[in-house]
Design a protein around this motif. Structure first.
Motif, PDB file in Angstrom:
ATOM      1  N   GLN A  58       0.820  -1.204   0.000  1.00 14.32           N
ATOM      2  CA  GLN A  58       0.000   0.000   0.000  1.00 14.32           C
ATOM      3  C   GLN A  58       0.859   1.261   0.000  1.00 14.32           C
ATOM      4  O   GLN A  58       0.509   2.267  -0.613  1.00 14.32           O
ATOM      5  N   ARG A  59       1.989   1.219   0.685  1.00 12.81           N
ATOM      6  CA  ARG A  59       2.818   2.408   0.842  1.00 12.81           C
ATOM      7  C   ARG A  59       3.619   2.737  -0.408  1.00 12.81           C
ATOM      8  O   ARG A  59       3.860   3.896  -0.715  1.00 12.81           O
ATOM      9  N   PHE A  60       4.061   1.710  -1.138  1.00 18.75           N
ATOM     10  CA  PHE A  60       4.985   1.942  -2.236  1.00 18.75           C
ATOM     11  C   PHE A  60       4.391   1.481  -3.564  1.00 18.75           C
ATOM     12  O   PHE A  60       4.082   0.308  -3.738  1.00 18.75           O
ATOM     13  N   LYS A  61       4.237   2.420  -4.476  1.00 19.01           N
ATOM     14  CA  LYS A  61       3.703   2.121  -5.797  1.00 19.01           C
ATOM     15  C   LYS A  61       4.817   1.893  -6.812  1.00 19.01           C
ATOM     16  O   LYS A  61       4.580   1.401  -7.904  1.00 19.01           O
ATOM     17  N   LYS A  62       6.054   2.283  -6.444  1.00 16.58           N
ATOM     18  CA  LYS A  62       7.197   2.132  -7.344  1.00 16.58           C
ATOM     19  C   LYS A  62       8.238   1.226  -6.690  1.00 16.58           C
ATOM     20  O   LYS A  62       8.258   1.073  -5.471  1.00 16.58           O
ATOM     21  N   ALA A  63       9.103   0.661  -7.525  1.00 12.69           N
ATOM     22  CA  ALA A  63      10.096  -0.276  -6.994  1.00 12.69           C
ATOM     23  C   ALA A  63      11.460  -0.043  -7.620  1.00 12.69           C
ATOM     24  O   ALA A  63      11.584   0.470  -8.735  1.00 12.69           O
ATOM     25  N   ILE A  64      12.477  -0.410  -6.871  1.00 10.79           N
ATOM     26  CA  ILE A  64      13.860  -0.459  -7.349  1.00 10.79           C
ATOM     27  C   ILE A  64      14.350  -1.887  -7.143  1.00 10.79           C
ATOM     28  O   ILE A  64      14.082  -2.501  -6.110  1.00 10.79           O
ATOM     29  N   HIS A  65      15.057  -2.401  -8.132  1.00  7.42           N
ATOM     30  CA  HIS A  65      15.524  -3.787  -8.094  1.00  7.42           C
ATOM     31  C   HIS A  65      17.008  -3.807  -7.731  1.00  7.42           C
ATOM     32  O   HIS A  65      17.835  -3.249  -8.451  1.00  7.42           O
ATOM     33  N   LEU A  66      17.353  -4.426  -6.617  1.00  8.64           N
ATOM     34  CA  LEU A  66      18.748  -4.597  -6.212  1.00  8.64           C
ATOM     35  C   LEU A  66      19.226  -5.969  -6.670  1.00  8.64           C
ATOM     36  O   LEU A  66      18.664  -6.996  -6.285  1.00  8.64           O
ATOM     37  N   ILE A  67      20.264  -5.983  -7.501  1.00  3.74           N
ATOM     38  CA  ILE A  67      20.817  -7.234  -8.014  1.00  3.74           C
ATOM     39  C   ILE A  67      22.194  -7.464  -7.399  1.00  3.74           C
ATOM     40  O   ILE A  67      23.068  -6.603  -7.454  1.00  3.74           O
ATOM     41  N   LEU A  68      22.374  -8.630  -6.816  1.00  2.00           N
ATOM     42  CA  LEU A  68      23.658  -9.026  -6.243  1.00  2.00           C
ATOM     43  C   LEU A  68      24.276 -10.071  -7.163  1.00  2.00           C
ATOM     44  O   LEU A  68      23.805 -11.204  -7.241  1.00  2.00           O
ATOM     45  N   PHE A  69      25.290  -9.670  -7.891  1.00  2.00           N
ATOM     46  CA  PHE A  69      25.935 -10.555  -8.864  1.00  2.00           C
ATOM     47  C   PHE A  69      27.068 -11.298  -8.168  1.00  2.00           C
ATOM     48  O   PHE A  69      28.019 -10.695  -7.686  1.00  2.00           O
ATOM     49  N   ARG A  70      26.952 -12.625  -8.146  1.00  2.00           N
ATOM     50  CA  ARG A  70      27.929 -13.430  -7.412  1.00  2.00           C
ATOM     51  C   ARG A  70      28.673 -14.363  -8.362  1.00  2.00           C
ATOM     52  O   ARG A  70      28.075 -15.037  -9.188  1.00  2.00           O
ATOM     53  N   LYS A  71      30.006 -14.397  -8.184  1.00  2.00           N
ATOM     54  CA  LYS A  71      30.837 -15.322  -8.955  1.00  2.00           C
ATOM     55  C   LYS A  71      31.681 -16.216  -8.050  1.00  2.00           C
ATOM     56  O   LYS A  71      32.072 -17.309  -8.440  1.00  2.00           O
ATOM     57  N   HIS A  72      31.983 -15.727  -6.851  1.00  2.00           N
ATOM     58  CA  HIS A  72      32.860 -16.470  -5.948  1.00  2.00           C
ATOM     59  C   HIS A  72      32.143 -16.982  -4.706  1.00  2.00           C
ATOM     60  O   HIS A  72      32.580 -17.936  -4.090  1.00  2.00           O
ATOM     61  N   SER A 124      14.820  -6.525 -19.166  1.00  2.00           N
ATOM     62  CA  SER A 124      13.793  -6.220 -20.177  1.00  2.00           C
ATOM     63  C   SER A 124      12.647  -5.390 -19.600  1.00  2.00           C
ATOM     64  O   SER A 124      11.814  -4.875 -20.349  1.00  2.00           O
ATOM     65  N   ASP A 125      12.605  -5.245 -18.276  1.00  2.00           N
ATOM     66  CA  ASP A 125      11.554  -4.472 -17.615  1.00  2.00           C
ATOM     67  C   ASP A 125      11.926  -2.989 -17.615  1.00  2.00           C
ATOM     68  O   ASP A 125      12.871  -2.586 -16.933  1.00  2.00           O
ATOM     69  N   PRO A 126      11.193  -2.148 -18.360  1.00  2.00           N
ATOM     70  CA  PRO A 126      11.545  -0.725 -18.437  1.00  2.00           C
ATOM     71  C   PRO A 126      11.042   0.095 -17.251  1.00  2.00           C
ATOM     72  O   PRO A 126      11.386   1.269 -17.120  1.00  2.00           O
ATOM     73  N   THR A 127      10.247  -0.521 -16.377  1.00  2.00           N
ATOM     74  CA  THR A 127       9.600   0.237 -15.301  1.00  2.00           C
ATOM     75  C   THR A 127      10.360   0.195 -13.978  1.00  2.00           C
ATOM     76  O   THR A 127      10.056   0.970 -13.074  1.00  2.00           O
ATOM     77  N   THR A 128      11.334  -0.707 -13.856  1.00  2.00           N
ATOM     78  CA  THR A 128      12.015  -0.882 -12.572  1.00  2.00           C
ATOM     79  C   THR A 128      13.508  -0.608 -12.708  1.00  2.00           C
ATOM     80  O   THR A 128      14.250  -1.418 -13.266  1.00  2.00           O
ATOM     81  N   PRO A 129      13.990   0.546 -12.214  1.00  2.00           N
ATOM     82  CA  PRO A 129      15.429   0.841 -12.256  1.00  2.00           C
ATOM     83  C   PRO A 129      16.210  -0.136 -11.391  1.00  2.00           C
ATOM     84  O   PRO A 129      15.668  -0.738 -10.459  1.00  2.00           O
ATOM     85  N   ILE A 130      17.497  -0.267 -11.698  1.00  2.00           N
ATOM     86  CA  ILE A 130      18.314  -1.326 -11.102  1.00  2.00           C
ATOM     87  C   ILE A 130      19.504  -0.759 -10.339  1.00  2.00           C
ATOM     88  O   ILE A 130      20.245   0.088 -10.849  1.00  2.00           O
ATOM     89  N   LEU A 131      19.683  -1.238  -9.116  1.00  2.00           N
ATOM     90  CA  LEU A 131      20.929  -1.071  -8.367  1.00  2.00           C
ATOM     91  C   LEU A 131      21.711  -2.366  -8.527  1.00  2.00           C
ATOM     92  O   LEU A 131      21.202  -3.446  -8.219  1.00  2.00           O
ATOM     93  N   LEU A 132      22.936  -2.272  -9.009  1.00  2.00           N
ATOM     94  CA  LEU A 132      23.740  -3.461  -9.289  1.00  2.00           C
ATOM     95  C   LEU A 132      24.957  -3.483  -8.380  1.00  2.00           C
ATOM     96  O   LEU A 132      25.860  -2.657  -8.513  1.00  2.00           O
ATOM     97  N   LEU A 133      24.958  -4.414  -7.425  1.00  2.00           N
ATOM     98  CA  LEU A 133      26.104  -4.562  -6.530  1.00  2.00           C
ATOM     99  C   LEU A 133      27.139  -5.428  -7.239  1.00  2.00           C
ATOM    100  O   LEU A 133      26.951  -6.637  -7.411  1.00  2.00           O
ATOM    101  N   ALA A 134      28.239  -4.799  -7.658  1.00  2.00           N
ATOM    102  CA  ALA A 134      29.133  -5.407  -8.645  1.00  2.00           C
ATOM    103  C   ALA A 134      30.502  -5.772  -8.097  1.00  2.00           C
ATOM    104  O   ALA A 134      31.467  -5.875  -8.855  1.00  2.00           O
ATOM    105  N   THR A 135      30.607  -5.994  -6.808  1.00  2.00           N
ATOM    106  CA  THR A 135      31.903  -6.266  -6.189  1.00  2.00           C
ATOM    107  C   THR A 135      32.634  -7.429  -6.849  1.00  2.00           C
ATOM    108  O   THR A 135      33.854  -7.408  -7.000  1.00  2.00           O
ATOM    109  N   GLU A 136      31.890  -8.453  -7.259  1.00  2.00           N
ATOM    110  CA  GLU A 136      32.516  -9.656  -7.814  1.00  2.00           C
ATOM    111  C   GLU A 136      32.565  -9.659  -9.343  1.00  2.00           C
ATOM    112  O   GLU A 136      32.992 -10.640  -9.946  1.00  2.00           O
ATOM    113  N   MET A 137      32.143  -8.573  -9.974  1.00  2.00           N
ATOM    114  CA  MET A 137      32.046  -8.556 -11.432  1.00  2.00           C
ATOM    115  C   MET A 137      33.350  -8.131 -12.101  1.00  2.00           C
ATOM    116  O   MET A 137      34.076  -7.279 -11.592  1.00  2.00           O
TER     117      MET A 137
END
Length: 349
Positions: A58-72, A124-137
């Motif tokens: 109810q409180r939030f109509k918009k979203a941000i997507h946090l992606i944690l990219f892991r390799k190790h 492919s989702d144009p409505t949700t901006p992305i935070l990309l945690l890229a320490t391992e990238m």
């Protein structure tokens, strides 16, 4: 009569009640992790009991997507620093009217094709901006995100050729400040404890440390740069092997590129009769909460986690509102946190 105070329930509150990490709670509530454990079911049951999901929607109509990219699976884990960053990002998103959803992309487990497919679906989702945690990238990994339909803000791993907005800790300066502190305390024979798993922030911290030594014409021998496992349970064992095989005299001080390595090394050194800091001084990086629970308390370098999160979220939101998008890459400064693990040799003369 006192008025009742409606306290906003946060992910951290749920984590404390269910005795799991904030990142685990965020992952479960966002539906990005299968709930097949007792802890997962407990989180969902508690969230339903307090009405968290309903209030959240109810409180939030918009979203941000946090992606944690892991390799190790060695760098991005449930450390206090990692949990603090996820919590800070969640709080900053809420303050701006956004819900934060969280996804792990485990490239090592998924394999190349499945990783590409997973990322393609997300970007492919144009409505949700992305935070990309890229320490391992690596630089090559960023190509997977180049066709994103929504803006991306990268946290960590500032690489010059990556075509994204990035905010990162000034890891070079962190290494330089740490070693300069040891030099200011009269140490001239200084070693470096780095990670046996290569990643960009460790490389830059080591470069900063070497720069400080070279600036003062202090030599650094290859045997004075130690590479220990970043697994907390293996670091001390690795250091024990170094101690047992060491023929040369140890440096009077070490800079460890993170606090886990510093504390693992400290444990092994004390177990083998070394006094910290009388025999060997240690300084780490990250300022973890348990740095003050050991004896001696660990000196360290601190990065501004909450301000980094705030700047990342604000920049990402700004990108969603700009018609002409320019790329901004920035470093966050660091500061010395002086405690008890570094001996001042100037006062011993």
């Amino acid at each position: 009569m006192k008025k009742s105070v409606n306290k906003t329930i946060t992910i951290r509150d749920i984590a404390l009640s269910c005795q799991v990490s904030p990142s685990t709670v965020s992952n479960i509530l966002s539906g990005k992790r299968q709930v097949n454990s007792a802890a997962g079911k407990k989180v969902l049951a508690y969230a339903e009991k307090i009405g968290y999901q309903k209030i959240h929607q109810q409180r939030f109509k918009k979203a941000i997507h946090l992606i944690l990219f892991r390799k190790h699976k060695l760098i991005l884990c449930d450390t206090p620093v990692f949990s603090a960053l996820v919590t800070a990002l969640d709080n900053c998103c809420k303050a701006q009217g956004y819900a934060l959803s969280l996804s792990y992309i485990d490239a090592l487990t998924l394999g190349e094709k499945a990783t590409q497919k997973t990322i393609s679906q997300i970007i492919s989702d144009p409505t949700t901006p992305i935070l990309l945690l890229a320490t391992e990238m690596s630089e090559q990994d960023f190509h997977l995100f180049e066709n994103a339909k929504a803006p991306i803000m990268v946290i960590g791993n500032l690489l010059p050729k990556v075509p994204f907005n990035i905010i990162d800790t000034d890891n070079f300066e962190a290494g330089r400040i740490a070693v300069q502190h040891l030099i200011d305390k009269g140490h001239t024979h200084i070693g470096i404890i780095s990670s046996s798993v290569p990643f960009d922030s460790a490389k830059k911290r080591k470069q900063g440390a070497l720069y400080a030594l070279q600036e003062h014409d202090f030599p650094i021998k290859a045997e004075d740069i130690l590479y220990l496992s970043p697994f907390a349970e293996e670091t001390s064992d690795n250091m024990t092997q170094v101690i047992q095989n060491r023929k040369e005299q140890f440096p009077t001080a070490f800079f460890a590129i993170n606090d886990y390595l510093a504390l693992g090394a400290m444990h092994a050194l004390i177990q083998h009769g070394f006094s910290i800091p009388k025999d060997i001084s240690l300084i780490g990086m990250d300022n973890m909460p348990f740095d003050c629970l050991v004896s001696p308390k660990l000196s360290t370098i601190e990065a501004p986690i909450e301000e980094t999160a705030r700047q990342a979220v604000l920049r990402l939101i700004a990108l969603t509102q700009e018609t002409e998008q320019y790329i901004m890459k920035s470093y966050m400064g660091v500061k010395l946190v002086e405690r008890d693990s570094v001996l001042d040799l100037n006062t011993c003369k």
